[in-house]
Design an enzyme around this catalytic site. Structure first.
Site, PDB file in Angstrom:
ATOM      1  N   ASP A 111       0.846  -1.184   0.000  1.00  0.00           N
ATOM      2  CA  ASP A 111       0.000   0.000   0.000  1.00  0.00           C
ATOM      3  C   ASP A 111       0.899   1.259   0.000  1.00  0.00           C
ATOM      4  O   ASP A 111       1.887   1.300  -0.722  1.00  0.00           O
ATOM      5  CB  ASP A 111      -0.973  -0.058   1.183  1.00  0.00           C
ATOM      6  CG  ASP A 111      -2.124   0.933   1.090  1.00  0.00           C
ATOM      7  OD1 ASP A 111      -3.154   0.580   0.497  1.00  0.00           O
ATOM      8  OD2 ASP A 111      -1.994   2.046   1.614  1.00  0.00           O
ATOM      9  N   ASP A 245      -7.420  -8.391  -4.994  1.00  0.00           N
ATOM     10  CA  ASP A 245      -7.465  -7.039  -4.436  1.00  0.00           C
ATOM     11  C   ASP A 245      -8.264  -6.139  -5.374  1.00  0.00           C
ATOM     12  O   ASP A 245      -7.857  -5.919  -6.520  1.00  0.00           O
ATOM     13  CB  ASP A 245      -6.027  -6.529  -4.292  1.00  0.00           C
ATOM     14  CG  ASP A 245      -5.918  -5.103  -3.798  1.00  0.00           C
ATOM     15  OD1 ASP A 245      -6.954  -4.447  -3.583  1.00  0.00           O
ATOM     16  OD2 ASP A 245      -4.771  -4.653  -3.627  1.00  0.00           O
ATOM     17  N   HIS A 271      -6.266  -7.281  -0.747  1.00  0.00           N
ATOM     18  CA  HIS A 271      -5.355  -6.147  -0.585  1.00  0.00           C
ATOM     19  C   HIS A 271      -4.376  -6.344   0.561  1.00  0.00           C
ATOM     20  O   HIS A 271      -3.178  -6.106   0.409  1.00  0.00           O
ATOM     21  CB  HIS A 271      -6.172  -4.871  -0.358  1.00  0.00           C
ATOM     22  CG  HIS A 271      -5.345  -3.633  -0.311  1.00  0.00           C
ATOM     23  ND1 HIS A 271      -4.616  -3.181  -1.393  1.00  0.00           N
ATOM     24  CD2 HIS A 271      -5.111  -2.736   0.691  1.00  0.00           C
ATOM     25  CE1 HIS A 271      -3.983  -2.066  -1.067  1.00  0.00           C
ATOM     26  NE2 HIS A 271      -4.258  -1.776   0.193  1.00  0.00           N
TER      27      HIS A 271
END
Length: 292
Positions: A111, A245, A271
Site C-alpha cells: 500500500d 485485491d 489487498h
C-alpha cells in the site's frame, strides 16, 4: 499512548519502541539480530498487519523492524490533513532509518508503504539492498484513473463525515480481501483501536487524498522519484501479489513490466495479503535476504 488491550496483545505480542522524529514520535517493533528487514504498511493499517510475517521470520537470523507511519497505529497523530504528504512521510522514514543506522536493508512494502519506502530508498544512499513488493504502486500514474474509494475521499463534507465520524474505511477492510473473514472479529477491532478517537482520524482521509487524480497533483513528483529508483534498483526483487485485491490487484501487470527481473508470486489473496498468505510473504523476504 494507552496500554494495548488484551485482545490485541494476544495477537500482537511485541514490545513497543518509540523514536522522536521531526514530524512526530514514531512507534516501531524491533526484534531479532542480523540483516535488517524493514516492513512498511499503508493506509489505514499499522504494524499489526505484519504480526504473522514477523512470527514467520522469528529465529531466521534477521532483525525485523516494523514501524507505524506517523498518523497511524501507535505513532503520533497530527490532526491537520496538511501534515500528511508523501514527502513528509518519506522524510520521517528516512530520519527513522538513519537514526537506527539500518544498512543492507531488505525492504518489504505494501500500500502506501511502497511509494514512501521507494522515496526514502532513493534518498538513503544505498542502504536498501533487497526489495519485496506487495499490492502497492511504486509507479507514477499514467492515466490518473482513481478507484471509487479514492474518488469518494475527495467529496466535500461527505468524505470528512465518513472518515472522521465513522472511522471509514476501517469497518469495511474485510471487503478488500479474497477471504472477507480474514479481517473480522478481534482482528478488525485491532485495526480500528488506534483510531478510536475522532480527533486522531486525519491520516486515513489525508492518505486517501494523497493518491494523484490529475497530473498537477503534489504527490506526482515524489512518485516519479520513487519510480526512478525502483526501475534502476539492481538488488534482488520479488513481487508477492493478491490478485483478488479490488484496489491494486491489476497493478501487478505494470510492476512486472517495470521490474522484469523480479520473481513473482501470485496469490488468491486480497489487498491486505499479509493476513491471508503470510507464508508467501515470509518466503519471499527470506529468499531476498539470502540473496547476495
Amino acid at each position: 499512548m494507552s496500554e494495548l488491550p488484551s485482545f490485541i496483545t494476544r495477537l500482537y505480542p511485541h514490545r513497543s519502541n518509540y523514536l522522536p522524529l521531526r514530524f512526530g514520535r514514531m512507534h516501531y517493533v524491533d526484534e531479532g539480530t542480523g540483516r535488517p528487514v524493514l516492513l512498511l504498511h499503508g493506509n489505514p493499517t499499522w504494524s499489526f498487519l505484519y504480526r504473522k510475517v514477523m512470527a514467520g521470520l522469528a529465529g531466521a537470523g534477521l532483525r525485523v523492524v516494523a514501524p507505524d507511519l506517523i498518523g497511524l497505529g501507535l505513532s503520533d497523530k497530527p490532526r491537520e490533513l496538511s501534515a500528511h504528504t508523501l514527502r513528509r512521510h518519506g522524510e520521517s522514514l528516512l530520519e527513522f532509518v538513519q537514526a537506527l543506522d539500518l544498512k543492507d536493508v531488505v525492504l518489504g512494502v505494501q500500500d502506501w508503504g511502497g511509494p514512501i519506502g521507494a522515496w526514502m530508498a532513493a534518498r538513503a544512499g544505498g542502504r536498501v539492498t533487497g526489495l519485496v513488493v506487495m499490492n502497492t504502486s511504486l509507479l507514477a500514474p499514467v492515466r490518473f484513473r482513481t478507484t471509487a474509494f479514492h474518488r469518494f475521499s475527495h467529496l466535500p463534507l461527505v468524505s470528512d463525515v465518513a472518515f472522521r465520524l465513522f472511522n471509514f474505511p476501517l469497518p469495511i477492510l474485510g471487503r478488500t480481501q479474497g477471504d472477507p473473514a480474514s479481517i473480522s472479529g478481534d482482528v478488525a477491532r485491532a485495526y480500528a483501536w488506534p483510531l478510536r478517537h475522532v480527533r486522531d482520524r486525519a491520516a486515513p482521509l489525508a492518505l486517501a487524498r494523497m493518491v494523484p487524480n490529475h497530473p498537477e497533483h503534489p504527490t506526482v513528483a515524489e512518485l516519479t522519484e520513487g519510480e526512478a529508483w525502483a526501475r534502476s534498483f539492481a538488488g534482488p526483487v520479488e513481487l508477492v501479489w493478491g490478485v483478488k485485491d479490488p484496489i491494486l490487484g491489476r497493478a501487478l501487470r505494470r510492476h512486472r513490466e517495470a521490474l522484469p527481473r523480479a520473481r513473482v508470486t501470485e496469490t488468491a489473496a486480497g489487498h491486505f495479503l499479509q493476513e491471508e498468505v503470510p507464508g508467501d510473504v515470509v518466503a519471499a523476504l527470506r529468499r531476498v535476504a539470502d540473496a547476495r
